[in-house]
Design a protein around this motif. Structure first.
Motif, short mmCIF file in Angstrom:
data_model
loop_
_atom_site.label_atom_id
_atom_site.label_comp_id
_atom_site.label_asym_id
_atom_site.label_seq_id
_atom_site.Cartn_x
_atom_site.Cartn_y
_atom_site.Cartn_z
N PHE A 102 -41.85 -48.48 23.67
CA PHE A 102 -41.32 -48.33 25.02
C PHE A 102 -41.44 -46.88 25.49
O PHE A 102 -41.61 -46.63 26.69
CB PHE A 102 -39.87 -48.80 25.08
CG PHE A 102 -39.73 -50.30 25.13
CD1 PHE A 102 -39.58 -50.96 26.33
CD2 PHE A 102 -39.75 -51.04 23.96
CE1 PHE A 102 -39.47 -52.34 26.38
CE2 PHE A 102 -39.64 -52.43 23.99
CZ PHE A 102 -39.50 -53.08 25.21
N ARG A 103 -41.34 -45.92 24.58
CA ARG A 103 -41.51 -44.52 24.96
C ARG A 103 -42.93 -44.26 25.44
O ARG A 103 -43.14 -43.56 26.44
CB ARG A 103 -41.18 -43.60 23.78
CG ARG A 103 -39.73 -43.62 23.34
CD ARG A 103 -38.82 -42.97 24.33
NE ARG A 103 -39.02 -41.52 24.41
CZ ARG A 103 -38.33 -40.73 25.23
NH1 ARG A 103 -37.43 -41.24 26.06
NH2 ARG A 103 -38.55 -39.43 25.23
N VAL A 104 -43.93 -44.80 24.73
CA VAL A 104 -45.31 -44.60 25.13
C VAL A 104 -45.62 -45.37 26.41
O VAL A 104 -46.37 -44.90 27.27
CB VAL A 104 -46.26 -45.00 23.99
CG1 VAL A 104 -47.72 -44.94 24.46
CG2 VAL A 104 -46.07 -44.09 22.79
N ALA A 105 -45.05 -46.56 26.56
CA ALA A 105 -45.25 -47.33 27.79
C ALA A 105 -44.72 -46.56 28.99
O ALA A 105 -45.26 -46.66 30.09
CB ALA A 105 -44.55 -48.68 27.69
N GLY A 106 -43.67 -45.77 28.78
CA GLY A 106 -43.17 -44.90 29.84
C GLY A 106 -42.14 -45.56 30.74
O GLY A 106 -42.03 -46.78 30.79
N PRO A 107 -41.38 -44.73 31.47
CA PRO A 107 -40.36 -45.24 32.38
C PRO A 107 -40.96 -45.55 33.74
O PRO A 107 -42.12 -45.20 34.01
CB PRO A 107 -39.39 -44.06 32.48
CG PRO A 107 -40.30 -42.87 32.39
CD PRO A 107 -41.39 -43.26 31.42
N PRO A 108 -40.21 -46.21 34.63
CA PRO A 108 -40.68 -46.38 36.01
C PRO A 108 -40.79 -45.02 36.71
O PRO A 108 -40.35 -44.00 36.19
CB PRO A 108 -39.57 -47.24 36.65
CG PRO A 108 -38.84 -47.85 35.51
CD PRO A 108 -38.93 -46.87 34.39
N MET A 109 -41.35 -45.06 37.92
CA MET A 109 -41.44 -43.84 38.71
C MET A 109 -40.05 -43.27 38.95
O MET A 109 -39.07 -44.01 39.04
CB MET A 109 -42.14 -44.12 40.04
CG MET A 109 -43.60 -44.48 39.92
SD MET A 109 -44.38 -44.76 41.54
CE MET A 109 -43.57 -46.27 42.04
N ILE A 110 -39.96 -41.94 39.09
CA ILE A 110 -38.68 -41.27 39.19
C ILE A 110 -37.85 -41.78 40.37
O ILE A 110 -36.64 -41.94 40.26
CB ILE A 110 -38.87 -39.73 39.27
CG1 ILE A 110 -37.53 -39.02 39.29
CG2 ILE A 110 -39.72 -39.36 40.47
CD1 ILE A 110 -36.69 -39.20 38.06
N VAL A 111 -38.51 -42.04 41.50
CA VAL A 111 -37.78 -42.53 42.68
C VAL A 111 -37.12 -43.87 42.37
O VAL A 111 -35.96 -44.10 42.73
CB VAL A 111 -38.72 -42.64 43.89
CG1 VAL A 111 -38.00 -43.31 45.06
CG2 VAL A 111 -39.24 -41.27 44.30
N LEU A 112 -37.86 -44.74 41.70
CA LEU A 112 -37.31 -46.06 41.37
C LEU A 112 -36.21 -45.96 40.33
O LEU A 112 -35.26 -46.74 40.34
CB LEU A 112 -38.44 -46.98 40.88
CG LEU A 112 -39.52 -47.27 41.92
CD1 LEU A 112 -40.64 -48.09 41.30
CD2 LEU A 112 -38.93 -48.00 43.12
N ARG A 113 -36.32 -44.99 39.43
CA ARG A 113 -35.25 -44.79 38.45
C ARG A 113 -33.96 -44.32 39.14
O ARG A 113 -32.87 -44.68 38.73
CB ARG A 113 -35.67 -43.77 37.40
CG ARG A 113 -36.47 -44.37 36.25
CD ARG A 113 -36.74 -43.34 35.19
NE ARG A 113 -37.82 -42.43 35.55
CZ ARG A 113 -38.07 -41.30 34.92
NH1 ARG A 113 -37.30 -40.90 33.93
NH2 ARG A 113 -39.10 -40.54 35.30
N PRO A 117 -29.95 -47.78 39.76
CA PRO A 117 -28.50 -48.00 39.62
C PRO A 117 -27.84 -48.39 40.95
O PRO A 117 -26.92 -49.23 40.98
CB PRO A 117 -27.97 -46.64 39.14
CG PRO A 117 -29.16 -45.96 38.55
CD PRO A 117 -30.33 -46.41 39.35
N LEU A 118 -28.34 -47.80 42.04
CA LEU A 118 -27.79 -48.15 43.36
C LEU A 118 -28.10 -49.61 43.70
O LEU A 118 -27.26 -50.32 44.26
CB LEU A 118 -28.37 -47.22 44.43
CG LEU A 118 -28.11 -45.73 44.24
CD1 LEU A 118 -28.82 -44.93 45.32
CD2 LEU A 118 -26.61 -45.44 44.27
N LEU A 119 -29.32 -50.05 43.35
CA LEU A 119 -29.70 -51.43 43.62
C LEU A 119 -28.87 -52.40 42.79
O LEU A 119 -28.47 -53.46 43.28
CB LEU A 119 -31.20 -51.62 43.33
CG LEU A 119 -31.76 -53.02 43.57
CD1 LEU A 119 -31.52 -53.47 45.01
CD2 LEU A 119 -33.25 -53.06 43.24
#
Length: 228
Positions: A102-113, A117-119
Motif C-alpha cells: 500500500f505504501r508503494v501504491a501510494g495515497p490519493p491526491m493531496i486535495v482528495l485526502r 474526512p469532510l466527505l
C-alpha cells in the motif's frame, strides 16, 4: 491505475521487489487483501452509490410524488456507503501502518485526502439526519429538516469533486472483474467483491423494508402543504 513511487522508509531493493509484485498483482493475480483488489472493491461500491444517487436525485426534484422512493433509496444507500467507507478505511489503515504494498501504491491526491474526512462527516450527517427524520417527534421536525438540507448542500459540493476525480476510473476497475475472456487469475477475488456488494445492497433493502412505512406521516405533511 495505481501510481508507483518510493515512499519514505522503503529501501530501493524492497521497492523493486514490491513494485514487481504490485505490477503482477494489478494485472495478473490480484491478492484479495492487496491494493488493486481493494481499489476494485471501492470501485464496485462507488459505482452502486453513483447509480443510487442518480435515482435519488430524480426523487429530490419530485419530492411530493416520490417521497417513499426517496426514503427507500436513501436507506438502500446506507449499505453500499458503509462498504465504501470500510474499503477506503482499510486502505487508509494499511497505508499509514506501513504496509509495503500500500505504501508503494501510494495515497490519493493531496486535495482528495483533505476532502475525504469532510466527505465522510457530511455523508454520515446526510444519511443520519435522513434516518432521524423517520423518528423525529413533531417538535423537532423543522430542526432535523434544516440539518438534512444543510448537510445535503455540503455533501453535494464535496461529492461533486470526489466524483469528478474518480468516475473515469470506475469502468476500468469494474471491467477488470467482468471482462469476457480474461483469465481467472486476473479476476481473483471478483466473486468475493460482488458478494460483498450484494450483501451491502441486501442489508440496505432489509433496512428499507423495515423503515419505509415510517415515511407515511411525511406524506400527510407534504399533502397538506401542497393543498394550502
Amino acid at each position: 491505475m495505481t501510481r508507483y513511487g518510493q515512499p519514505a522508509g522503503v529501501t530501493g531493493s524492497t521497492m523493486g521487489a514490491v513494485t514487481t509484485r504490485l505490477v503482477r498483482h494489478d494485472t495478473d493475480t490480484p491478492v484479495l487483501s492487496g491494493p488493486a483488489a481493494n481499489e476494485r472493491l471501492t470501485g464496485w461500491a462507488g459505482g452502486a452509490i453513483f447509480v443510487l444517487l442518480a435515482a435519488e436525485g430524480v426523487t429530490v426534484l419530485l419530492m411530493h410524488e416520490l417521497l417513499v422512493p426517496h426514503v427507500v433509496i436513501g436507506l438502500l444507500l446506507i449499505g453500499p456507503v458503509l462498504l465504501k467507507l470500510a474499503s477506503t478505511g482499510y486502505r487508509f489503515l494499511r497505508y499509514y501502518t506501513g504496509d509495503p504494498m500500500f505504501r508503494v501504491a501510494g495515497p490519493p491526491m493531496i486535495v482528495l485526502r483533505v476532502l475525504a474526512p469532510l466527505l465522510v462527516v457530511a455523508t454520515v450527517l446526510l444519511l443520519g439526519t435522513g434516518s432521524w427524520l423517520l423518528y423525529a417527534p413533531p417538535a423537532l421536525r423543522d430542526v432535523v429538516v434544516f440539518l438534512h438540507k444543510a448537510s445535503f448542500a455540503i455533501w453535494f459540493l464535496l461529492t461533486a469533486a470526489h466524483v469528478l476525480a474518480y468516475v473515469w476510473r470506475v469502468p476500468k476497475l469494474l471491467g477488470a472483474d467482468l471482462r469476457p475472456g480474461s483469465g481467472a487469475p486476473s479476476r481473483r477475488g471478483a466473486g468475493a467483491r460482488l458478494a460483498a456488494l450484494t450483501l451491502s445492497i441486501a442489508a440496505g433493502a432489509l433496512l428499507a423494508a423495515q423503515l419505509a412505512q415510517r415515511a407515511e406521516p411525511w406524506i400527510q405533511i407534504l399533502r397538506q402543504h401542497h393543498e394550502r
